[in-house]
Write an enzyme that holds these catalytic residues in place. Structure first.
Site, PDB file in Angstrom:
ATOM      1  N   HIS A  31       2.720  -9.712   1.421  1.00 11.09           N
ATOM      2  CA  HIS A  31       2.499  -8.690   2.447  1.00 11.09           C
ATOM      3  C   HIS A  31       3.809  -8.297   3.123  1.00 11.09           C
ATOM      4  O   HIS A  31       3.841  -7.440   3.992  1.00 11.09           O
ATOM      5  CB  HIS A  31       1.488  -9.235   3.464  1.00 11.09           C
ATOM      6  CG  HIS A  31       0.957  -8.228   4.421  1.00 11.09           C
ATOM      7  ND1 HIS A  31       1.280  -8.233   5.761  1.00 11.09           N
ATOM      8  CD2 HIS A  31       0.121  -7.171   4.241  1.00 11.09           C
ATOM      9  CE1 HIS A  31       0.664  -7.234   6.366  1.00 11.09           C
ATOM     10  NE2 HIS A  31      -0.037  -6.566   5.470  1.00 11.09           N
ATOM     11  N   ARG A  43       0.852  -1.194   0.000  1.00 13.62           N
ATOM     12  CA  ARG A  43       0.000   0.000   0.000  1.00 13.62           C
ATOM     13  C   ARG A  43       0.886   1.240   0.000  1.00 13.62           C
ATOM     14  O   ARG A  43       1.691   1.419   0.911  1.00 13.62           O
ATOM     15  CB  ARG A  43      -0.911   0.035   1.228  1.00 13.62           C
ATOM     16  CG  ARG A  43      -1.960  -1.060   1.302  1.00 13.62           C
ATOM     17  CD  ARG A  43      -2.941  -0.789   2.431  1.00 13.62           C
ATOM     18  NE  ARG A  43      -3.698  -1.973   2.794  1.00 13.62           N
ATOM     19  CZ  ARG A  43      -4.818  -2.366   2.202  1.00 13.62           C
ATOM     20  NH1 ARG A  43      -5.286  -1.664   1.192  1.00 13.62           N
ATOM     21  NH2 ARG A  43      -5.458  -3.450   2.601  1.00 13.62           N
ATOM     22  N   ARG A  93      -3.540  -5.321  19.686  1.00 15.99           N
ATOM     23  CA  ARG A  93      -4.312  -4.092  19.544  1.00 15.99           C
ATOM     24  C   ARG A  93      -5.757  -4.365  19.134  1.00 15.99           C
ATOM     25  O   ARG A  93      -6.688  -3.728  19.588  1.00 15.99           O
ATOM     26  CB  ARG A  93      -3.665  -3.161  18.518  1.00 15.99           C
ATOM     27  CG  ARG A  93      -4.276  -1.754  18.531  1.00 15.99           C
ATOM     28  CD  ARG A  93      -4.007  -0.983  17.261  1.00 15.99           C
ATOM     29  NE  ARG A  93      -4.862  -1.427  16.185  1.00 15.99           N
ATOM     30  CZ  ARG A  93      -4.432  -1.827  14.998  1.00 15.99           C
ATOM     31  NH1 ARG A  93      -3.157  -1.872  14.724  1.00 15.99           N
ATOM     32  NH2 ARG A  93      -5.284  -2.215  14.061  1.00 15.99           N
ATOM     33  N   HIS A 146       1.086  -0.528  15.342  1.00 11.99           N
ATOM     34  CA  HIS A 146       1.080  -1.361  14.145  1.00 11.99           C
ATOM     35  C   HIS A 146       2.269  -2.323  14.072  1.00 11.99           C
ATOM     36  O   HIS A 146       2.263  -3.243  13.275  1.00 11.99           O
ATOM     37  CB  HIS A 146       1.071  -0.439  12.914  1.00 11.99           C
ATOM     38  CG  HIS A 146       0.741  -1.138  11.633  1.00 11.99           C
ATOM     39  ND1 HIS A 146       1.697  -1.424  10.679  1.00 11.99           N
ATOM     40  CD2 HIS A 146      -0.428  -1.604  11.143  1.00 11.99           C
ATOM     41  CE1 HIS A 146       1.131  -2.025   9.650  1.00 11.99           C
ATOM     42  NE2 HIS A 146      -0.163  -2.146   9.910  1.00 11.99           N
TER      43      HIS A 146
END
Length: 606
Positions: free
Chosen positions: A359, A299, A484, A512
């Site tokens: 990923h 991304r 999280r 993250h």
């Protein structure tokens, strides 16, 4: 699942049972959400910042002001249609007009501002409330008995059902383009409607042909994204928001490659700026010794500096190879454009594994056949999210990492792999590595009672990993887990020796980074960073990377980072045995995020 009478293999529940659990869970959350909204709006009103008022509570002059605005700016844009349940609506706010013989709908255009000024500074009325108050003027000639406000959510998560491991690039591109162009809204998954009395679920279920468990009565305004507009309007009031900050940048006089020739570098976004990576890439582009740049792209933001630098490298004759993952969910269209842009600039674009999403976050700069520099991270190459996502980024000239990076990219190009020295990847080995390290920690704990496991991830849902934790916890191995988001692990089921603490850190920044750390009986610790969460999709159906931090200085940094996260109390919410979360109250709360943010002021550069 309901239509095919399937049972979920992880829970043992069928579709209707799951839907009931989901409905009960969401209903509790919706109640909490609107209670919180009411408290926040009341506090904002009391402090004189702004107020959202009901139409009926407006002063006469205010009603005249908003009614004039309605006639001038809104009325002509509202179109009445006969209601057809099969007709899809893309509006987030709709009115349902129920007549004796026929129903009608008014879809409110999404570009309309949901909050309307009343003519008195910092006082607003909701758009839906204003439309409702003027409904008689809109529906002249129609016999309307009941009016509802509703919103429909459609499934857009269409499967990539065309994938084949032997599919060539051109066919894959054609299929992906067709997928993006034809992925429209599918079945209805949820209907929400405004109802302070929680009445009408059966009516809407019958109207759309749904289970009542897919219909939610909302006790306030639908689609709370309108709050974004209020935030943007008042974000310049410093007392309302976190103070702005600028992450530390790389010292301009220092060549990052010359630094890496001496020692490796570990940085933490956003306390350290994403500009460090851009500097790394820019240095590669401008170094005459650079022969090739290889990296993965999952991304990126629009007008990405990373993409521009890769194009610049190709223009200089550097061999640029990028693995662009086209199946980044809802970024497929953007990634197709990125891939085409890179190809037009002379970069070689690969699409990686046809069955498993790539990923992994890795960038390799090569200077000749064997020498090079490598960056491995836990977050995307996205300058926008790097300002608000907390991630780890590791840079090194260490030949062991470089050799593994070369092998990794060769494998993605279909050239096979003779095995890694340090890297571990999914879908083949990452889960096995984690379970093996948990087992080794358990053995050491049983021998000397000193081992421990720390993990920090965005989600913990993989059954194999959870069962591995359970097996070790029954024997007493301590686990300190920071999860999280979704956590499928339950507390209190591993017996009297169980020593598991699970917490979620939710603060100014979005946590993250993925970190795995295993402490053994002899006091030694292995610390890994990874692109992978402990979720089945990451471990079984994606190409992910985990890498141990083996050098002493970066390893010490990681140890300090872990201790800070464990110490955090200000933003920590602890999981209980009943699956709820609580916030522990301490006399003096410690925030890991705010501590790191304060430390930025002590230094000028990295």
């Amino acid at each position: 699942m309901i239509n095919k009478n399937r049972v979920d293999k992880r829970t043992g529940f069928n579709g209707m049972e799951l839907l009931s659990i989901i409905y009960e869970f969401n209903s509790r959350n919706i109640t909490k959400q609107y209670q919180a909204l009411a408290l926040v709006l009341e506090e904002l009103r009391e402090k004189g910042i702004f107020e959202i008022r009901r139409y009926e509570d407006l002063e006469f002059s205010e009603k005249n002001h908003v009614n004039d605005f309605f006639k001038r700016e809104i009325a002509d844009k509202l179109k009445i249609h006969e209601f057809l349940p099969e007709q899809k609506t893309m509006s987030n706010l709709n009115f349902l007009l129920c007549g004796k013989d026929k129903n009608y709908t008014i879809p409110v255009p999404n570009d309309m501002n949901r909050i309307i000024e009343t003519g008195i500074p910092n006082t607003f009325v909701m758009l839906g409330d204003l439309i409702y108050a003027n409904m008689a003027d809109i529906t002249t000639g129609l016999d309307i008995e009941q009016v509802y406000v509703y919103r429909v959510t459609y499934d857009k998560n269409k499967k990539y059902d065309f994938l084949d491991p032997n599919m060539g690039d051109s066919e894959y591109l054609e299929k992906m383009t067709d997928y993006v162009n034809n992925r429209g809204p599918r079945k209805i998954t949820r209907v929400e409607f405004y109802s302070p009395e929680h009445k009408g679920r059966s009516f809407f279920a019958g109207l759309f042909g749904l289970s009542k468990k897919s219909v939610y009565a909302i006790p306030g305004p639908l689609d709370l994204k309108f709050l974004d507009k209020l935030f943007k309007r008042y974000k310049n009031q410093s007392k309302l928001i976190f103070p702005s900050f600028q992450g530390l940048e790389w010292k301009p006089s220092q060549n990052i490659f010359e630094y890496l020739n001496r020692k490796s570098l570990l940085v933490q976004y956003p306390y350290d700026s994403f500009d460090v990576f851009l500097n790394f890439l820019r240095t590669a582009v401008n170094d005459s010794r650079t022969t090739a740049i290889q990296m993965t792209i999952y991304r990126t933001e629009k007008n990405s500096q990373v993409v521009k630098l890769l194009k610049e490298a190709a223009a200089k004759g550097i061999e640029v190879k990028t693995v662009v993952e086209l199946r980044a969910r809802f970024d497929e269209d953007h990634n197709l454009d990125v891939a085409e842009e890179l190809k037009q600039a002379g970069c070689k674009v690969y699409y990686g594994d046809r069955l498993n999403k790539v990923h992994a976050k890795i960038c390799l700069v090569r200077q000749g056949k064997s020498k090079g520099y490598v960056q491995i991270g836990t977050g995307n190459y996205n300058a926008v999210t790097a300002k608000v996502f907390s991630d780890i980024s590791f840079y090194t000239h260490n030949q062991r990492y470089v050799n593994d990076a070369v092998k990794f990219f060769e494998e993605l190009e279909g050239k096979g792999n003779t095995g890694f020295e340090l890297l571990v990847t999914s879908p083949n080995d990452l889960k096995r590595m984690i379970l093996r390290k948990i087992k080794k920690s358990t053995q050491d704990y049983l021998r000397d009672g000193k081992a421990e496991v720390f993990m920090k991830v965005n989600g913990l849902t993989d059954v194999d990993v959870i069962n591995g934790i359970y097996r070790a916890a029954r024997l007493g191995l301590p686990f300190r887990l920071i999860v999280r988001g979704p956590c499928s692990l339950k507390l209190g089921i591993c017996g009297e020796k169980e020593d598991i603490v699970v917490k979620s850190i939710v603060g100014e920044l979005l946590e993250h980074s993925r970190i795995y750390s295993f402490t053994y009986g002899n006091g030694s610790t292995e610390t890994w960073i990874s692109s992978a969460d402990l979720m089945t999709r990451n471990l079984d159906r994606r190409v992910e990377i985990a890498v141990p931090i083996v050098e002493s200085q970066p390893k010490k940094q990681m140890s300090k980072i872990i201790k800070m996260y464990l110490r955090d109390s200000a933003n920590s919410y602890y999981l209980t045995k009943d699956g709820e979360y609580f916030k522990s109250k301490k006399f003096i709360d410690f925030s890991a995020q705010q501590t790191w943010l304060r430390r930025i002021k002590w230094k000028k550069y990295i």
